[in-house]
Enzyme design. Structure first.
Site, PDB file in Angstrom:
ATOM      1  N   LYS A 228     -27.501 -55.905 -41.148  1.00  0.00           N
ATOM      2  CA  LYS A 228     -26.216 -55.903 -41.872  1.00  0.00           C
ATOM      3  C   LYS A 228     -25.822 -57.344 -42.196  1.00  0.00           C
ATOM      4  CE  LYS A 228     -21.244 -54.814 -41.310  1.00  0.00           C
ATOM      5  NZ  LYS A 228     -20.210 -54.108 -40.512  1.00  0.00           N
ATOM      6  N   ASP A 233     -15.928 -59.732 -43.675  1.00  0.00           N
ATOM      7  CA  ASP A 233     -15.406 -58.365 -43.758  1.00  0.00           C
ATOM      8  C   ASP A 233     -13.881 -58.401 -43.658  1.00  0.00           C
ATOM      9  OD1 ASP A 233     -14.946 -55.664 -43.692  1.00  0.00           O
ATOM     10  OD2 ASP A 233     -15.848 -55.323 -41.708  1.00  0.00           O
ATOM     11  N   LYS A 240      -8.002 -55.342 -42.887  1.00  0.00           N
ATOM     12  CA  LYS A 240      -7.859 -55.535 -41.438  1.00  0.00           C
ATOM     13  C   LYS A 240      -6.619 -56.367 -41.157  1.00  0.00           C
ATOM     14  CE  LYS A 240     -12.836 -55.791 -40.268  1.00  0.00           C
ATOM     15  NZ  LYS A 240     -12.970 -54.709 -39.284  1.00  0.00           N
ATOM     16  N   ASP A 251     -19.855 -60.935 -39.264  1.00  0.00           N
ATOM     17  CA  ASP A 251     -20.254 -59.587 -39.662  1.00  0.00           C
ATOM     18  C   ASP A 251     -21.634 -59.562 -40.339  1.00  0.00           C
ATOM     19  OD1 ASP A 251     -19.526 -56.975 -39.243  1.00  0.00           O
ATOM     20  OD2 ASP A 251     -18.522 -56.740 -41.178  1.00  0.00           O
ATOM     21  N   ASP A 310     -13.134 -50.087 -44.750  1.00  0.00           N
ATOM     22  CA  ASP A 310     -13.575 -50.977 -43.680  1.00  0.00           C
ATOM     23  C   ASP A 310     -14.833 -50.456 -42.987  1.00  0.00           C
ATOM     24  OD1 ASP A 310     -13.553 -53.147 -42.043  1.00  0.00           O
ATOM     25  OD2 ASP A 310     -11.829 -52.521 -40.825  1.00  0.00           O
ATOM     26  N   GLU A 312     -17.730 -50.308 -44.159  1.00  0.00           N
ATOM     27  CA  GLU A 312     -18.598 -50.730 -45.260  1.00  0.00           C
ATOM     28  C   GLU A 312     -20.035 -50.974 -44.828  1.00  0.00           C
ATOM     29  OE1 GLU A 312     -16.970 -52.756 -43.411  1.00  0.00           O
ATOM     30  OE2 GLU A 312     -18.498 -54.284 -43.022  1.00  0.00           O
ATOM     31  N   ARG A 314     -22.107 -49.332 -42.886  1.00  0.00           N
ATOM     32  CA  ARG A 314     -23.002 -48.174 -42.966  1.00  0.00           C
ATOM     33  C   ARG A 314     -23.383 -47.871 -44.418  1.00  0.00           C
ATOM     34  NH1 ARG A 314     -18.854 -44.508 -39.755  1.00  0.00           N
ATOM     35  NH2 ARG A 314     -18.310 -46.601 -39.020  1.00  0.00           N
TER      36      ARG A 314
END
Ligand code: BES
Ligand code: MN
Ligand code: ZN
Length: 461
Positions: A228, A233, A240, A251, A310, A312, A314
């Site tokens: 990833k 993020d 967030k 992230d 959020d 994102e 996956r």
């Protein structure tokens, strides 16, 4: 920075590593002068303590390093490294006190303790040098340490200097170093080449999303690593709160970890055909951000209802996993800072992983202990599949209620590989919240070293 042990035979101060139960016995066998010095300095052999014993002229002659007890050693990694701040600069060799099976791990801890993140401020710290202990492969330990330093540097670099294009550059630099090939699909080309969800998540940033595809090796089993690479993020439109966004430069920790693992594999010349896939994006807020209740169609054709922008990671991993799976690898692995739920479950130290393969799990658990890289198996619990199935699309990216958040994320990802694939997914934290021996605060390697160690078993090399 050089990350290396000194060659065997280098002139060095001998270290006796003494547990709390060994100190009296050892001191009893020494001259009056040494015994008196040990007692006068109240050296008790606790972890994190050291004592330099001078000769008659006052020069350092011997060093003692505390090794605690089996019980206190279990409470952390790298007992030898814990004492490094107490040793004066210089070169040391281990004379006694560490079991042969533990020498590699302690030597690695010594090297890992020498890390500093120097991109924005030079380090003035000096670190003692360790002579390669008997039976330890100095080149291998160097590679393990270099891999972890690479991971830490990538994660520690702020998002402004580690966006999708800089992550691409880092992958290119690694590819150049090892003679690997690299191909990158960027921006609208992601749509043309059918990576719709990578594009959707990354399109709101003015730093173009991309899929980085590194390949290396021409024989042996095929292993595909998917990391990833969310360079920052924000959470997207489901933004967030500041307290949760604060650390989100990390992230891309999954991408950093697969690059670290790739370095270990390539530097040690494993007989594998390696592929590394990194969807590199920034999850940003803009007029063209994807929205809650949008329905995306993935590369695989599965439709995904967005219930939280959020969730994102996956989405970008899904397209990359499908692509990886199309190449029919013998093993496919994803590594990602995927869920807060994984942190609630196991905290920052353990790398939770999922696999349906018991042989893989047994090997990983053993390797993790040997490599001081703790992992914990989690279940792909099939009865929870219903939780990721919404009403009007194939999949839901963010099931309501939040029960089993790490498991449902893992189940989501598993839908995008083939059911015939041998698949391992790691839901890591990628961050050391406060300094521990050999593990400074900041970006962290997790799971990659354990996996590297178990590859010969998993892939029958
Ligand atoms: N990058 C985060 C997960 C994360 C958060 C990892 C904190 C480590 C520390 C991920 O993209 C995310 O935001 N996940 C959400 C998913 C949820 C909306 C279903 C989460 O875990 O809260
Ligand atoms: Mn997120
Ligand atoms: Zn994320």
């Amino acid at each position: 920075m050089t990350v290396a042990l000194a060659p065997a035979g280098t002139k060095a101060l001998p270290i006796h590593v003494l547990g709390t139960e060994d100190v009296a016995l050892w001191a009893g066998q020494q001259s009056d002068r040494i015994r008196t010095w040990v007692e006068a300095n109240a050296f008790k052999g606790s972890i994190g303590t050291a004592l330099i014993i001078p000769d008659d002229a006052g020069h350092p002659e011997t060093a003692l390093v505390g090794y605690g007890t089996q019980a206190t050693r279990k409470r952390d990694r790298f007992a030898l490294a814990a004492a490094l701040p107490k040793l004066v600069p210089g070169t040391y060799r281990i004379e006694s006190g560490i079991a042969p099976d533990d020498l590699e791990q302690e030597a690695l801890g010594w090297l890992l303790a020498s890390y500093s993140f120097t991109r924005y401020r030079e380090s003035t710290a000096t670190h003692p040098t360790l002579v390669t202990p008997d039976g330890v492969d100095a080149a291998r330990v160097s590679v393990l340490a270099e891999a972890e330093f690479l991971v830490r540097d990538l994660i520690n670099t702020p998002a402004s200097h580690m966006g999708p294009s800089e992550l691409e550059s880092a992958a290119r630099a690694l590819a150049d170093k090892h003679g690997a090939s690299i191909a990158v699909t960027t921006g609208d080309a992601l749509l043309a080449d059918n990576f719709p969800m990578i594009h959707t998540v990354g399109r709101a940033s003015d730093r173009a999303p991309r899929l980085i595809d590194l390949t290396w090796g021409s024989r042996g089993p095929k292993i595909t690593l998917v990391g990833k690479g969310v360079c920052f993020d924000t959470g997207g439109l489901n933004i967030k709160p500041g307290s949760s966004m604060g650390l989100m430069k990390k992230d891309m920790g999954g991408a950093a970890n697969v690059l670290g693992l790739a370095h270990m594999i390539m530097a040690s010349g494993l007989d594998v055909r390696l592929r590394v896939l990194i969807p590199a994006v920034e999850n940003a807020v803009s007029g063209n951000s994807f929205r809650p209740q949008d329905i995306l169609t993935s590369r695989k054709g599965l439709t995904v209802e967005i219930n939280n922008t959020d969730a994102e990671g996956r989405l970008v991993l899904a397209d990359a996993l499908t692509y990886g799976s199309e190449g029919k690898p013998d093993l496919i692995v994803s590594m990602a800072t995927l869920t807060g739920a994984a942190r609630v479950a196991v905290g920052p130290d353990l790398a939770p992983y999922y696999t349906d393969d018991d042989v893989v799990a047994t090997s990983l658990d053993l390797s993790a202990r040997r490599m001081a890289d703790p992992v914990w198996r989690m279940p792909f619990h099939d009865p929870y599949e219903t939780m990721i199935e919404p009403g009007i699309a194939d999949l839901d990216n963010a099931p309501k209620g939040g029960f089993a958040g790490s498991i449902t994320a893992a189940l989501f990802l598993r839908r995008f590989v083939s059911e015939h694939d041998r698949y391992i997914h790691f839901d890591i934290y990628g961050w050391q919240p406060s300094a521990a021996p050999g593990r400074p605060k900041g970006g962290a390697l997790q799971g990659a070293r354990a996996l590297f160690e178990s590859l010969p078993v998993i892939l029958d090399l």
